[in-house]
Design a protein around this motif. Sequence first.
Motif, PDB file in Angstrom:
ATOM      1  N   LYS A  89       0.835  -1.211   0.000  1.00  0.00           N
ATOM      2  CA  LYS A  89       0.000   0.000   0.000  1.00  0.00           C
ATOM      3  C   LYS A  89       0.866   1.255   0.000  1.00  0.00           C
ATOM      4  N   ALA A  92       2.189   1.716  -3.496  1.00  0.00           N
ATOM      5  CA  ALA A  92       1.156   2.249  -4.389  1.00  0.00           C
ATOM      6  C   ALA A  92       0.954   3.740  -4.164  1.00  0.00           C
ATOM      7  N   GLU A  93       0.970   4.156  -2.918  1.00  0.00           N
ATOM      8  CA  GLU A  93       0.802   5.578  -2.601  1.00  0.00           C
ATOM      9  C   GLU A  93       1.982   6.399  -3.107  1.00  0.00           C
ATOM     10  N   ALA A  96       1.564   6.701  -6.832  1.00  0.00           N
ATOM     11  CA  ALA A  96       0.406   7.544  -7.138  1.00  0.00           C
ATOM     12  C   ALA A  96       0.728   9.035  -7.065  1.00  0.00           C
ATOM     13  N   CYS A 101      -2.065   4.750  -9.875  1.00  0.00           N
ATOM     14  CA  CYS A 101      -1.623   3.424  -9.468  1.00  0.00           C
ATOM     15  C   CYS A 101      -2.480   2.947  -8.302  1.00  0.00           C
ATOM     16  N   THR A 102      -2.833   1.687  -8.303  1.00  0.00           N
ATOM     17  CA  THR A 102      -3.649   1.118  -7.233  1.00  0.00           C
ATOM     18  C   THR A 102      -2.878   0.021  -6.515  1.00  0.00           C
ATOM     19  N   LEU A 103      -3.375  -0.320  -5.331  1.00  0.00           N
ATOM     20  CA  LEU A 103      -2.769  -1.391  -4.548  1.00  0.00           C
ATOM     21  C   LEU A 103      -2.788  -2.703  -5.334  1.00  0.00           C
ATOM     22  N   GLN A 105      -2.721  -3.178  -8.554  1.00  0.00           N
ATOM     23  CA  GLN A 105      -1.719  -3.161  -9.611  1.00  0.00           C
ATOM     24  C   GLN A 105      -0.336  -3.510  -9.073  1.00  0.00           C
ATOM     25  N   VAL A 106      -0.015  -2.960  -7.928  1.00  0.00           N
ATOM     26  CA  VAL A 106       1.297  -3.230  -7.320  1.00  0.00           C
ATOM     27  C   VAL A 106       1.406  -4.695  -6.917  1.00  0.00           C
ATOM     28  N   ILE A 136       7.059   1.472 -10.075  1.00  0.00           N
ATOM     29  CA  ILE A 136       6.779   0.539  -8.980  1.00  0.00           C
ATOM     30  C   ILE A 136       8.086   0.012  -8.382  1.00  0.00           C
TER      31      ILE A 136
END
Length: 236
Positions: A89, A92-93, A96, A101-103, A105-106, A136
Motif C-alpha cells: 500500500k 502504491a501511494e 500515485a 496506481c492502485t494497490l 496493480q502493485v 513501482i
Amino acid sequence: MQDSIDIKSILLVFLKGIKVLIAATVIGCLLMFIVSKFVMTPLYTSSVSMYVSSNSDNVNTNLNVNDITASQKLIDTYIVILQQREVMKQVAEEVALTMPCTLKQVQEAITMSAKSNTWVLQIDAVTDDPDLSAAICNAMAKVAPEVLTEVVGSGSATSIGTAVPSVSPSSPHVVTNSIIGALAGLVLAALYLLIRYMTDTTVKSEEDLKNRYDVPILGEIPDFYQQKKGGYSYGK
C-alpha cells in the motif's frame, strides 16, 4: 479399421498428405502470430536490485562466512516482510504521487527474489505500461529500507541504481509463439491423417485384402470403365 500400422505405412500416409501438413503448419503459425502481435496485451518488465547486509552500518571490512550466511537468510525474511499488504500500500501511494496506481496493480505486478549465492535482492515489476513498471520498482526500493529497519531492527538494504522503463515488451514472445503455433498445427494435421488412415475400412488393392483377411486371392475383376493412358475408350 487398420489392425496395425508400420513405419513405412506412416511415411506413406504423411507423404500423401504433405499438402495438408504444410497447410496446417502455415495456418497454425499465422494464427499464433496474429494473436501474439495484435490480440495479446504487451507487457513490460523493469527491475532494480538492493544490496542486503546483516550489518546495520552497511560497512564491514572483515567479512566472514557467518556474515554471508546471515545476509542470505536475511533476504528471505525481507521478501516476506515486503510482500505484506501494508508495505504494498505504501508503494502504491508513492507511485500515485506521479501517476495513477492502485494497490491491486502493485500486488499483481511486483515479484522479489534472491540472487543465488549473493547479497542481492532483485525486485521486478511487470505491467502493460513501461513507465509504471519502472515507477513501482523505484517506489519499492525507496520504501523498503525504512520499513525493513523499522520491522527487523538490524541489517540494511541499499538500492543499486534505479529502474528504467523498458523500450521493448518482455511478452508476448511473437517469434516463439509463432513457432509453437506452427508445431501445433503440424502435430494436429499428422494426428488427423493417422486417425483417418487407421479408421479407413475400404479395400484399395489385392494386397489390402490379403492383409485384412489372410486368405488367398483367386482373381480380380477389372474396371471396364476406367480409362487407360495411351489407349482407347468407348463411351456408354
